[in-house]
Design a protein around this motif. Structure first.
Motif, PDB file in Angstrom:
ATOM      1  N   PHE A 272      21.931  19.660 -47.271  1.00 17.78           N
ATOM      2  CA  PHE A 272      21.661  18.847 -46.086  1.00 17.78           C
ATOM      3  C   PHE A 272      22.715  17.758 -45.921  1.00 17.78           C
ATOM      4  O   PHE A 272      23.218  17.519 -44.812  1.00 17.78           O
ATOM      5  CB  PHE A 272      20.269  18.221 -46.195  1.00 17.78           C
ATOM      6  N   VAL A 273      23.082  17.093 -47.003  1.00 18.54           N
ATOM      7  CA  VAL A 273      24.090  16.032 -46.922  1.00 18.54           C
ATOM      8  C   VAL A 273      25.450  16.597 -46.527  1.00 18.54           C
ATOM      9  O   VAL A 273      26.192  15.993 -45.740  1.00 18.54           O
ATOM     10  CB  VAL A 273      24.176  15.278 -48.266  1.00 18.54           C
ATOM     11  N   SER A 274      25.794  17.765 -47.053  1.00 17.93           N
ATOM     12  CA  SER A 274      27.088  18.362 -46.730  1.00 17.93           C
ATOM     13  C   SER A 274      27.186  18.790 -45.272  1.00 17.93           C
ATOM     14  O   SER A 274      28.286  18.897 -44.723  1.00 17.93           O
ATOM     15  CB  SER A 274      27.356  19.564 -47.641  1.00 17.93           C
ATOM     16  N   GLU A 275      26.040  19.031 -44.630  1.00 17.62           N
ATOM     17  CA  GLU A 275      26.034  19.436 -43.223  1.00 17.62           C
ATOM     18  C   GLU A 275      25.799  18.254 -42.289  1.00 17.62           C
ATOM     19  O   GLU A 275      25.654  18.449 -41.071  1.00 17.62           O
ATOM     20  CB  GLU A 275      24.936  20.476 -42.987  1.00 17.62           C
ATOM     21  N   ALA A 276      25.785  17.031 -42.828  1.00 15.00           N
ATOM     22  CA  ALA A 276      25.462  15.869 -41.999  1.00 15.00           C
ATOM     23  C   ALA A 276      26.488  15.637 -40.903  1.00 15.00           C
ATOM     24  O   ALA A 276      26.141  15.210 -39.792  1.00 15.00           O
ATOM     25  CB  ALA A 276      25.349  14.618 -42.886  1.00 15.00           C
ATOM     26  N   ASP A 277      27.775  15.916 -41.173  1.00 17.37           N
ATOM     27  CA  ASP A 277      28.803  15.670 -40.154  1.00 17.37           C
ATOM     28  C   ASP A 277      28.618  16.577 -38.945  1.00 17.37           C
ATOM     29  O   ASP A 277      28.784  16.148 -37.792  1.00 17.37           O
ATOM     30  CB  ASP A 277      30.192  15.858 -40.751  1.00 17.37           C
ATOM     31  N   ASN A 278      28.259  17.841 -39.176  1.00 12.17           N
ATOM     32  CA  ASN A 278      28.013  18.749 -38.050  1.00 12.17           C
ATOM     33  C   ASN A 278      26.786  18.333 -37.238  1.00 12.17           C
ATOM     34  O   ASN A 278      26.769  18.443 -36.010  1.00 12.17           O
ATOM     35  CB  ASN A 278      27.835  20.175 -38.560  1.00 12.17           C
ATOM     36  N   VAL A 279      25.765  17.845 -37.949  1.00 12.85           N
ATOM     37  CA  VAL A 279      24.562  17.396 -37.246  1.00 12.85           C
ATOM     38  C   VAL A 279      24.864  16.175 -36.386  1.00 12.85           C
ATOM     39  O   VAL A 279      24.458  16.088 -35.212  1.00 12.85           O
ATOM     40  CB  VAL A 279      23.445  17.076 -38.263  1.00 12.85           C
ATOM     41  N   LEU A 280      25.624  15.225 -36.933  1.00 14.41           N
ATOM     42  CA  LEU A 280      25.977  14.032 -36.164  1.00 14.41           C
ATOM     43  C   LEU A 280      26.861  14.375 -34.974  1.00 14.41           C
ATOM     44  O   LEU A 280      26.754  13.743 -33.915  1.00 14.41           O
ATOM     45  CB  LEU A 280      26.694  13.032 -37.081  1.00 14.41           C
ATOM     46  N   ALA A 281      27.744  15.369 -35.134  1.00 19.56           N
ATOM     47  CA  ALA A 281      28.596  15.781 -34.017  1.00 19.56           C
ATOM     48  C   ALA A 281      27.764  16.313 -32.865  1.00 19.56           C
ATOM     49  O   ALA A 281      28.036  16.026 -31.694  1.00 19.56           O
ATOM     50  CB  ALA A 281      29.598  16.836 -34.488  1.00 19.56           C
ATOM     51  N   VAL A 282      26.736  17.091 -33.174  1.00 22.14           N
ATOM     52  CA  VAL A 282      25.861  17.615 -32.118  1.00 22.14           C
ATOM     53  C   VAL A 282      25.118  16.482 -31.418  1.00 22.14           C
ATOM     54  O   VAL A 282      24.923  16.507 -30.187  1.00 22.14           O
ATOM     55  CB  VAL A 282      24.869  18.631 -32.717  1.00 22.14           C
ATOM     56  N   LEU A 283      24.711  15.454 -32.158  1.00 23.84           N
ATOM     57  CA  LEU A 283      23.947  14.355 -31.575  1.00 23.84           C
ATOM     58  C   LEU A 283      24.821  13.380 -30.785  1.00 23.84           C
ATOM     59  O   LEU A 283      24.376  12.829 -29.772  1.00 23.84           O
ATOM     60  CB  LEU A 283      23.218  13.590 -32.690  1.00 23.84           C
ATOM     61  N   ILE A 284      26.075  13.164 -31.223  1.00 24.14           N
ATOM     62  CA  ILE A 284      26.908  12.104 -30.645  1.00 24.14           C
ATOM     63  C   ILE A 284      27.816  12.625 -29.535  1.00 24.14           C
ATOM     64  O   ILE A 284      27.951  11.984 -28.486  1.00 24.14           O
ATOM     65  CB  ILE A 284      27.748  11.439 -31.758  1.00 24.14           C
ATOM     66  N   LEU A 285      28.465  13.772 -29.737  1.00 25.74           N
ATOM     67  CA  LEU A 285      29.450  14.246 -28.778  1.00 25.74           C
ATOM     68  C   LEU A 285      28.796  14.722 -27.485  1.00 25.74           C
ATOM     69  O   LEU A 285      27.765  15.393 -27.516  1.00 25.74           O
ATOM     70  CB  LEU A 285      30.274  15.379 -29.396  1.00 25.74           C
ATOM     71  N   TRP A 286      29.438  14.391 -26.358  1.00 20.84           N
ATOM     72  CA  TRP A 286      28.953  14.841 -25.068  1.00 20.84           C
ATOM     73  C   TRP A 286      29.394  16.272 -24.815  1.00 20.84           C
ATOM     74  O   TRP A 286      30.244  16.828 -25.500  1.00 20.84           O
ATOM     75  CB  TRP A 286      29.472  13.923 -23.963  1.00 20.84           C
ATOM     76  N   THR A 287      28.798  16.870 -23.770  1.00 17.89           N
ATOM     77  CA  THR A 287      29.148  18.250 -23.420  1.00 17.89           C
ATOM     78  C   THR A 287      30.607  18.379 -23.051  1.00 17.89           C
ATOM     79  O   THR A 287      31.283  19.347 -23.428  1.00 17.89           O
ATOM     80  CB  THR A 287      28.268  18.735 -22.254  1.00 17.89           C
ATOM     81  N   ARG A 288      31.156  17.421 -22.310  1.00 23.33           N
ATOM     82  CA  ARG A 288      32.564  17.439 -21.913  1.00 23.33           C
ATOM     83  C   ARG A 288      33.473  17.410 -23.128  1.00 23.33           C
ATOM     84  O   ARG A 288      34.470  18.134 -23.188  1.00 23.33           O
ATOM     85  CB  ARG A 288      32.846  16.236 -21.013  1.00 23.33           C
ATOM     86  N   GLN A 289      33.139  16.604 -24.114  1.00 22.78           N
ATOM     87  CA  GLN A 289      33.956  16.526 -25.323  1.00 22.78           C
ATOM     88  C   GLN A 289      33.921  17.829 -26.109  1.00 22.78           C
ATOM     89  O   GLN A 289      34.939  18.286 -26.625  1.00 22.78           O
ATOM     90  CB  GLN A 289      33.468  15.360 -26.184  1.00 22.78           C
ATOM     91  N   ARG A 290      32.745  18.445 -26.209  1.00 20.91           N
ATOM     92  CA  ARG A 290      32.651  19.733 -26.907  1.00 20.91           C
ATOM     93  C   ARG A 290      33.435  20.820 -26.177  1.00 20.91           C
ATOM     94  O   ARG A 290      34.043  21.690 -26.798  1.00 20.91           O
ATOM     95  CB  ARG A 290      31.182  20.128 -27.071  1.00 20.91           C
ATOM     96  N   GLU A 291      33.424  20.773 -24.837  1.00 19.79           N
ATOM     97  CA  GLU A 291      34.203  21.751 -24.075  1.00 19.79           C
ATOM     98  C   GLU A 291      35.699  21.587 -24.313  1.00 19.79           C
ATOM     99  O   GLU A 291      36.438  22.579 -24.421  1.00 19.79           O
ATOM    100  CB  GLU A 291      33.881  21.616 -22.585  1.00 19.79           C
ATOM    101  N   LEU A 292      36.180  20.336 -24.383  1.00 16.80           N
ATOM    102  CA  LEU A 292      37.591  20.097 -24.668  1.00 16.80           C
ATOM    103  C   LEU A 292      37.963  20.594 -26.060  1.00 16.80           C
ATOM    104  O   LEU A 292      39.044  21.180 -26.260  1.00 16.80           O
ATOM    105  CB  LEU A 292      37.901  18.597 -24.547  1.00 16.80           C
ATOM    106  N   MET A 293      37.073  20.390 -27.018  1.00 17.06           N
ATOM    107  CA  MET A 293      37.325  20.879 -28.370  1.00 17.06           C
ATOM    108  C   MET A 293      37.396  22.403 -28.395  1.00 17.06           C
ATOM    109  O   MET A 293      38.286  22.985 -29.033  1.00 17.06           O
ATOM    110  CB  MET A 293      36.227  20.375 -29.317  1.00 17.06           C
ATOM    111  N   GLU A 294      36.475  23.055 -27.710  1.00 12.07           N
ATOM    112  CA  GLU A 294      36.478  24.518 -27.682  1.00 12.07           C
ATOM    113  C   GLU A 294      37.720  25.048 -26.971  1.00 12.07           C
ATOM    114  O   GLU A 294      38.293  26.071 -27.381  1.00 12.07           O
ATOM    115  CB  GLU A 294      35.214  25.021 -26.980  1.00 12.07           C
ATOM    116  N   LYS A 295      38.168  24.361 -25.923  1.00 12.64           N
ATOM    117  CA  LYS A 295      39.378  24.777 -25.213  1.00 12.64           C
ATOM    118  C   LYS A 295      40.607  24.661 -26.101  1.00 12.64           C
ATOM    119  O   LYS A 295      41.456  25.570 -26.148  1.00 12.64           O
ATOM    120  CB  LYS A 295      39.551  23.938 -23.947  1.00 12.64           C
TER     121      LYS A 295
END
Length: 268
Positions: free
Chosen positions: A90-113
């Motif tokens: 759980f602790v090792s996956e904390a960064d991915n969980v926080l990214a889902v909670l903090i990053l907006w949809t636009r930011q995730r789209e830019l990352m995927e692009k």
């Protein structure tokens, strides 16, 4: 007993999966950054690169040490063993969980692009190396955990022995093996018409860059220890790690300069 060991081995193999995925994610993110910052060097990018190296090379073995401490200091029962493995996962996956909670949809789209553009490039056609090293390092963490757990009663007689065991055997020695192995692999594999000189310099740069991440991470941990325990003895250790970091950084800068000159001469 045999049943407990069988459960530990099974849970350790499952525990290696998120570690391998985290290593592969860090390697992929570094390659994406290299693709978009080709032939450019800036301080923010290098800081991100060092953070990714810490995540890829150092944190897996630190997670192994933390798992070992939880297993040897808690009562041996099926419930405790399962909960300890789940806690580290759980602790090792904390960064991915926080990214889902903090990053907006636009930011995730830019990352995927940005990731898609990098994946479509030529240097991403060969993904076997990242896959191989991520799985091998995850299995290596499992092997180290099981071996040390089996011999821990013979290796540890007091708390100071446990501290040395964790730093030297569980974290330090496997780290050195992985760093040397990746350095040799980078020096032997030819990438994009590289000359022998460029391959050797690239391997050495990878070697010192990993140790730069190691010493900077150690400096940060020592500073936290000083702030938390008020023990000034860690100040000397932090100073030594900082000096080693500066030496590694200067060596990397010198080798990068030599590599650019070598590539320029080969193109001429």
């Amino acid at each position: 007993d045999g049943g407990t060991w069988l459960m530990v081995v099974f849970l350790a193999l499952l525990w290696a999966l998120p570690i391998s995925q985290d290593i592969e994610e860090a390697a992929t993110e570094e390659r994406v950054m290299d693709h978009h910052l080709t032939e450019s060097r800036n301080i923010p990018a290098e800081i991100v690169r060092l953070a990714l190296r810490i995540r890829r090379i150092i944190l897996p073995f630190m997670a192994t040490a933390a798992t070992l401490v939880l297993l040897v200091t808690d009562n041996i029962s099926a419930k405790n063993i399962i909960l300890n493995f789940l806690a580290i996962t759980f602790v090792s996956e904390a960064d991915n969980v926080l990214a889902v909670l903090i990053l907006w949809t636009r930011q995730r789209e830019l990352m995927e692009k940005a990731a898609k553009e990098a994946h479509d490039s030529e240097e991403f056609h060969d993904t076997q190396a990242a896959f191989f090293w991520a799985r091998m390092q995850g299995i290596f963490c499992v092997v180290v955990l099981l071996i040390v757990l089996y011999f821990v009663d013979e290796m540890v007689t007091d708390c100071n022995d446990l501290d040395r065991l964790l730093f030297n055997t569980v974290a330090g020695l496997p780290f050195n093996i992985v760093v040397v192995g990746q350095c040799v692999y980078r020096g032997c594999i030819k990438v994009h018409q590289e000359t022998t000189c460029a391959r050797i310099l690239s391997a050495l740069i990878e070697f010192f860059r990993n140790f730069l991440a190691f010493f900077l991470g150690g400096t940060f941990v020592d500073v936290l220890r000083i702030l938390y325990t008020r023990d000034q003895d860690f100040g000397e250790v932090a100073g030594d790690d900082l000096v080693y970091s500066i030496v590694c950084l200067l060596i990397i800068i010198g080798m990068e300069t030599c590599k650019r000159r070598c590539c320029t001469r080969s193109q001429e």
